[in-house]
Design an enzyme around this catalytic site. Structure first.
Site, PDB file in Angstrom:
ATOM      1  N   ASP A   1      54.370  15.220 -20.040  1.00  0.00           N
ATOM      2  CA  ASP A   1      54.787  16.229 -19.071  1.00  0.00           C
ATOM      3  C   ASP A   1      54.046  17.548 -19.328  1.00  0.00           C
ATOM      4  O   ASP A   1      53.571  18.193 -18.387  1.00  0.00           O
ATOM      5  CB  ASP A   1      56.297  16.435 -19.161  1.00  0.00           C
ATOM      6  CG  ASP A   1      56.798  17.484 -18.185  1.00  0.00           C
ATOM      7  OD1 ASP A   1      56.782  17.208 -16.974  1.00  0.00           O
ATOM      8  OD2 ASP A   1      57.184  18.582 -18.629  1.00  0.00           O
TER       9      ASP A   1
ATOM     10  N   MET B   1      63.429  14.420   5.913  1.00  0.00           N
ATOM     11  CA  MET B   1      62.293  14.722   5.044  1.00  0.00           C
ATOM     12  C   MET B   1      61.739  16.113   5.326  1.00  0.00           C
ATOM     13  O   MET B   1      61.542  16.924   4.415  1.00  0.00           O
ATOM     14  CB  MET B   1      61.201  13.662   5.217  1.00  0.00           C
ATOM     15  CG  MET B   1      59.955  13.911   4.374  1.00  0.00           C
ATOM     16  SD  MET B   1      60.265  13.935   2.596  1.00  0.00           S
ATOM     17  CE  MET B   1      60.373  12.175   2.258  1.00  0.00           C
TER      18      MET B   1
ATOM     19  N   ASP C   1      58.985  20.625  15.522  1.00  0.00           N
ATOM     20  CA  ASP C   1      59.219  19.271  16.017  1.00  0.00           C
ATOM     21  C   ASP C   1      59.167  19.333  17.537  1.00  0.00           C
ATOM     22  O   ASP C   1      59.268  20.414  18.135  1.00  0.00           O
ATOM     23  CB  ASP C   1      60.577  18.739  15.540  1.00  0.00           C
ATOM     24  CG  ASP C   1      60.623  17.219  15.498  1.00  0.00           C
ATOM     25  OD1 ASP C   1      60.602  16.653  14.384  1.00  0.00           O
ATOM     26  OD2 ASP C   1      60.660  16.586  16.573  1.00  0.00           O
TER      27      ASP C   1
ATOM     28  N   VAL D   1      55.740  13.407  10.037  1.00  0.00           N
ATOM     29  CA  VAL D   1      56.248  12.684  11.205  1.00  0.00           C
ATOM     30  C   VAL D   1      56.331  11.194  10.878  1.00  0.00           C
ATOM     31  O   VAL D   1      56.073  10.766   9.752  1.00  0.00           O
ATOM     32  CB  VAL D   1      55.372  12.935  12.455  1.00  0.00           C
ATOM     33  CG1 VAL D   1      55.297  14.430  12.762  1.00  0.00           C
ATOM     34  CG2 VAL D   1      53.967  12.366  12.294  1.00  0.00           C
TER      35      VAL D   1
ATOM     36  N   GLU E   1      55.967   7.254  10.201  1.00  0.00           N
ATOM     37  CA  GLU E   1      54.907   6.560   9.446  1.00  0.00           C
ATOM     38  C   GLU E   1      54.158   5.581  10.351  1.00  0.00           C
ATOM     39  O   GLU E   1      54.265   4.351  10.240  1.00  0.00           O
ATOM     40  CB  GLU E   1      55.536   5.838   8.244  1.00  0.00           C
ATOM     41  CG  GLU E   1      54.534   5.256   7.257  1.00  0.00           C
ATOM     42  CD  GLU E   1      53.867   6.285   6.356  1.00  0.00           C
ATOM     43  OE1 GLU E   1      53.119   5.866   5.462  1.00  0.00           O
ATOM     44  OE2 GLU E   1      54.074   7.501   6.539  1.00  0.00           O
TER      45      GLU E   1
ATOM     46  N   LYS F   1      50.466   9.829  13.653  1.00  0.00           N
ATOM     47  CA  LYS F   1      50.064  10.824  12.660  1.00  0.00           C
ATOM     48  C   LYS F   1      48.691  11.410  12.993  1.00  0.00           C
ATOM     49  O   LYS F   1      48.491  12.631  12.923  1.00  0.00           O
ATOM     50  CB  LYS F   1      50.053  10.202  11.258  1.00  0.00           C
ATOM     51  CG  LYS F   1      51.436  10.059  10.626  1.00  0.00           C
ATOM     52  CD  LYS F   1      51.325   9.560   9.193  1.00  0.00           C
ATOM     53  CE  LYS F   1      52.695   9.423   8.546  1.00  0.00           C
ATOM     54  NZ  LYS F   1      53.332  10.731   8.261  1.00  0.00           N
TER      55      LYS F   1
ATOM     56  N   SER G   1      53.220   7.876   3.078  1.00  0.00           N
ATOM     57  CA  SER G   1      53.486   7.180   1.817  1.00  0.00           C
ATOM     58  C   SER G   1      52.581   5.976   1.611  1.00  0.00           C
ATOM     59  O   SER G   1      52.510   5.445   0.503  1.00  0.00           O
ATOM     60  CB  SER G   1      54.955   6.729   1.768  1.00  0.00           C
ATOM     61  OG  SER G   1      55.271   5.935   2.892  1.00  0.00           O
TER      62      SER G   1
ATOM     63  N   HIS H   1      52.326  13.649  -0.879  1.00  0.00           N
ATOM     64  CA  HIS H   1      53.386  12.650  -0.752  1.00  0.00           C
ATOM     65  C   HIS H   1      54.615  13.052  -1.555  1.00  0.00           C
ATOM     66  O   HIS H   1      54.622  12.978  -2.776  1.00  0.00           O
ATOM     67  CB  HIS H   1      52.854  11.278  -1.205  1.00  0.00           C
ATOM     68  CG  HIS H   1      53.870  10.196  -1.146  1.00  0.00           C
ATOM     69  ND1 HIS H   1      53.829   9.097  -1.974  1.00  0.00           N
ATOM     70  CD2 HIS H   1      54.974  10.036  -0.363  1.00  0.00           C
ATOM     71  CE1 HIS H   1      54.859   8.303  -1.706  1.00  0.00           C
ATOM     72  NE2 HIS H   1      55.564   8.854  -0.733  1.00  0.00           N
TER      73      HIS H   1
ATOM     74  N   TYR I   1      58.760   9.996 -12.814  1.00  0.00           N
ATOM     75  CA  TYR I   1      59.214  11.015 -11.869  1.00  0.00           C
ATOM     76  C   TYR I   1      59.275  10.527 -10.424  1.00  0.00           C
ATOM     77  O   TYR I   1      60.048  11.061  -9.620  1.00  0.00           O
ATOM     78  CB  TYR I   1      58.298  12.241 -11.936  1.00  0.00           C
ATOM     79  CG  TYR I   1      58.496  13.104 -13.159  1.00  0.00           C
ATOM     80  CD1 TYR I   1      59.631  12.981 -13.961  1.00  0.00           C
ATOM     81  CD2 TYR I   1      57.555  14.056 -13.523  1.00  0.00           C
ATOM     82  CE1 TYR I   1      59.809  13.780 -15.081  1.00  0.00           C
ATOM     83  CE2 TYR I   1      57.727  14.870 -14.639  1.00  0.00           C
ATOM     84  CZ  TYR I   1      58.861  14.716 -15.417  1.00  0.00           C
ATOM     85  OH  TYR I   1      59.036  15.519 -16.525  1.00  0.00           O
TER      86      TYR I   1
END
Length: 726
Positions: free
Chosen positions: A296, A324, A343, A400, A402, A407, A429, A450, A658
């Protein structure tokens, strides 16, 4: 000058009162092996001063002592058990000499006094602190327990219950709490700390402070009746088992050690502490947890170096509201970077603002912010249906749906409203960043960013370098992520990047187990209870969303057909077709009750649905389940390192811990491989090679196994010179 070492000095402060000052060459004081030895040498000089009437311990740093030097731990713990025992005995003798000085002693503490620093000040008669002080014993978080007398002195100073709470949880307390507990005797402004210390010592010299009476309880057994002891230690052990569990032995060992030493005097209790400390220090869990701490620090240092010339953005923007988008906006705004949240749907904007308000209200309920702070943060989140203000945005992240076409269209449109220097990022992602960059005029200003869900709780942000991403763009995104309190790790581009790329082979192993007749409930139980994941694969898929996983599975199969393309219909396909999308619509592998906190409930209907794609049920051993689940993931992690998707074992392990919740007591995949042994892992994988290419080890892993090599440098045992003993 009575004594001068590399990290501390001893001199007269005024007639009769000596001052021992911790002042290491770096930015902080650490209680490393050299400092402990120097402390012993300084005490030898002090013991010869016939005119000595009192001793003050202080620091020339903003923090008193931040703790031991953890960079020494892996080599220190690699020393033979008898050598480590010998050194701890030597170190404890030094703290005993400090405690046994025939004069009153006082520690003047500013900032942190943690770990060994806390144990040092426990050996003095008085402790005064500045308002910013924090004192505690975090050792159990590193898989060990206090080793310089903390488990002996703290219970005798505070009482068993308060000490057990601090030691077992690895806690530190602020100045006010320290005063209330009796860990501190006074809170003093920093500018008056030395003056107050001298005044207290002068009172002690004059007999107005009973310093001998204060010292005596630390030398004696704990003052607990049999009933009180039974209650205190039974409750403490029960709480530790509930919170830490079997995979983290240090808290329970600490509690049992304090219990066993309750009827002992100091010296005998210290021997018991040492005998408990040494096996913990040499355990796999301690090696893994210390490794995580060091990794870390390395990851954060790398981010700091990359961003040393980068200013914090003054304005950011998020494309796509909802859960998100609202989470990202709230995280940025709460750390001082205002956000425009755009949006095309008013309902989505409302949802995004509600999500931000919900997160902030939780902080308000926990006392982390007040009403004024909450209102101020909300005021810096600007919801909008158009691009007004985007020309001011220095950082924009798209979040927005996936879908690569959607996108790409949103990103291309947004770019036209941004300044030429603005950075545009995507929160995808799975979709390769370079693919999305192909529609942009300034691909050098574009990269992946991400986040993991839920944004406010997951510490990782994958910063994804596309083919044309500039280093300046990466640095700006890393700086923004760091400002948000996240741990950014730069990875190279490919389908799924690093974390999702290695997650889907794990899910593939799960699907194969189900195909071969395993019960998903047993798999969940084994992967949680035996391997240590926070949730098993079926539970995780329900949280991720079966629809999301089904889509991502297709993307990964197209990206890596040799390993991830399947020629059979699996459980995810079945549940997707049955519109069982997981927690989001209350039906997945489990049925979800969502009144209050979501709760998963067994649903017998799922077994019937899966019959068409699963062989008749049979029982698998825990060992086989763990092997079949983990081998595909571990192989893919190694491939990512070989291909340069991830830069180092340390970054890979931190991303897994993480981003996925990889069990910290294993330390990550590469630490796990070093602990298990590469040759043993390769042998395990070969036993399942008939299951397909996911179970075939990469060449580099086989080479490591054949060469008996490791992924991390092997810590050499600390030698005689470092374990300096008088």
């Amino acid at each position: 000058m009575l004594y001068k070492g590399d990290t501390l000095t001893l001199d007269w402060l005024e007639p009769g009162i000596a001052e021992l000052v911790f002042d290491a060459p770096g930015s902080v004081n650490k209680l490393d092996t050299q400092t402990v030895a120097s402390l012993g040498e300084a005490l030898t000089v002090l013991e010869q001063q016939t005119e000595l009437k009192a001793l003050l311990l202080s620091s020339r740093k903003p923090a008193f002592i931040v703790g031991a030097d953890i960079t020494e731990f892996l080599s220190l713990f690699a020393a033979p058990a008898e050598k480590l025992t010998q050194w701890l005995t030597f170190a404890n003798a030094i703290f005993n000499r400090l405690e046994d000085l025939p004069v009153p002693t006082l520690s003047a503490i500013q900032g942190y006094a943690l770990g060994g620093g806390c144990e040092c000040v426990l050996a003095t008669d008085f402790r005064i602190v500045t308002p910013d002080a924090r004192i505690g014993l975090p050792e159990t978080r590193l898989g060990i327990m206090p080793g310089f007398g903390g488990s002996v002195r703290l219970p005798r100073l505070l009482g068993a219950d308060s000490a057990l709470e601090i030691i077992a949880a690895g806690k530190d307390v602020d100045a006010e709490r320290a005063l209330a507990l009796g860990l501190a005797d006074a809170i003093v402004p920093a500018e008056k700390l030395q003056q107050a210390a001298i005044a207290i010592l002068q009172e002690a010299i004059a007999g107005k402070q009973e310093w001998r009476a204060r010292r005596q309880p630390k030398l004696e057994p704990l003052k607990l009746s049999k009933i009180e002891a039974t209650m205190s230690f039974s409750i403490a052990k029960s709480m530790v088992l509930q919170t830490a569990g079997k995979h983290y032995p240090a808290p329970l060992v600490a509690v049992k050690t304090i219990e066993a030493a309750a009827n002992m005097g100091r010296d005998e209790a210290l021997k018991l502490e040492t005998s408990a400390f040494v096996p913990l220090a040499r355990s796999d869990e301690a090696r893994a947890l210390v490794g995580i701490f060091l990794n870390d620090q390395a990851v954060k240092a790398k981010a700091k170096k990359l961003t040393k010339d980068i200013a914090t953005p003054k304005q950011a923007a998020v494309l796509g509201a909802g859960i998100m988008g609202g989470g990202i906006a709230c995280q940025s705004a709460s750390k001082g970077v205002p956000v425009i949240m755009k949006d095309i749907n008013p309902a989505s904007l409302e949802l995004g603002m509600k999500e931000a308000a919900k997160l902030l209200n939780k902080q308000l309920e926990r006392g982390k912010i007040d009403g004024m702070k909450l209102a101020g943060i909300i005021a810096t989140i600007q919801p909008t249906l158009d691009y007004a203000g985007f020309e001011r945005a220095e950082m924009v992240v798209e979040a927005v749906v996936e879908n690569p076409k959607i996108k790409a269209a949103v990103l291309a449109e947004t770019e036209s409203y941004l300044s030429p220097t603005a950075v545009l990022a995507t929160n995808t992602s799975t979709i390769p960043v370079s693919q999305l960059a192909s529609v942009l005029k300034r691909p050098e200003n574009f990269c992946g960013m991400h986040f993991f869900n839920p944004v406010h709780r997951m510490p990782l942000v994958e910063v994804v370098r596309g083919e044309k991403t500039s280093e300046a763009t990466l640095a700006k995104v890393v700086a923004w992520a760091s400002k948000m309190g996240k741990t950014p790790i730069v990875v190279n581009d490919c389908p799924g990047f690093f974390v999702n790329r290695v997650l889907f082979p794990y899910f593939a192993g799960f699907s194969l187990l189900l195909r071969d007749g395993a019960d998903f409930r047993q798999i969940d139980k084994v992967m949680e209870k035996q391997f240590g994941w926070p949730m098993g694969p079926a539970w995780l898929l329900d949280i991720v969303g079966i629809d999301t996983a089904h889509h991502a599975q297709t993307v990964m199969a197209d990206g890596f057909p040799a390993r991830m393309k399947k020629d059979y219909r699996d459980a995810i396909d079945v549940l997707f077709d049955m519109k069982r999308y997981g927690q989001k619509n209350k039906l997945g592998f489990y049925r979800w009750e969502t009144e209050g906190k979501p709760k998963k409930v067994a649903d017998p209907a799922v077994d019937e649905m899966l019959q068409s794609v699963c062989q008749p049920g049979r029982v698998f051993s825990d060992e086989e389940i763990v092997s079949r689940m983990m081998i595909p993931m571990i192989n893919e992690v190694v491939r990512c390192l070989e291909e340069g998707i991830i830069a180092s074992p340390a970054e890979a392990d931190m991303a897994l811990v993480y981003g996925l919740g990889f069990p910290p007591f294993h330390g990550g995949v590469f630490r796990y491989l070093d602990t298990l042994g590469n040759a043993r892992f390769v042998s395990q994988a070969q036993a399942f090679s008939q299951l397909g290419s996911l179970y075939h080890c990469p060449d580099g892993l086989v080479e490591k196994a054949n060469g008996n090599d490791s992924w991390y440098p092997q810590a050499a045992p600390t030698g005689e010179a470092t374990l300096k003993m008088a």
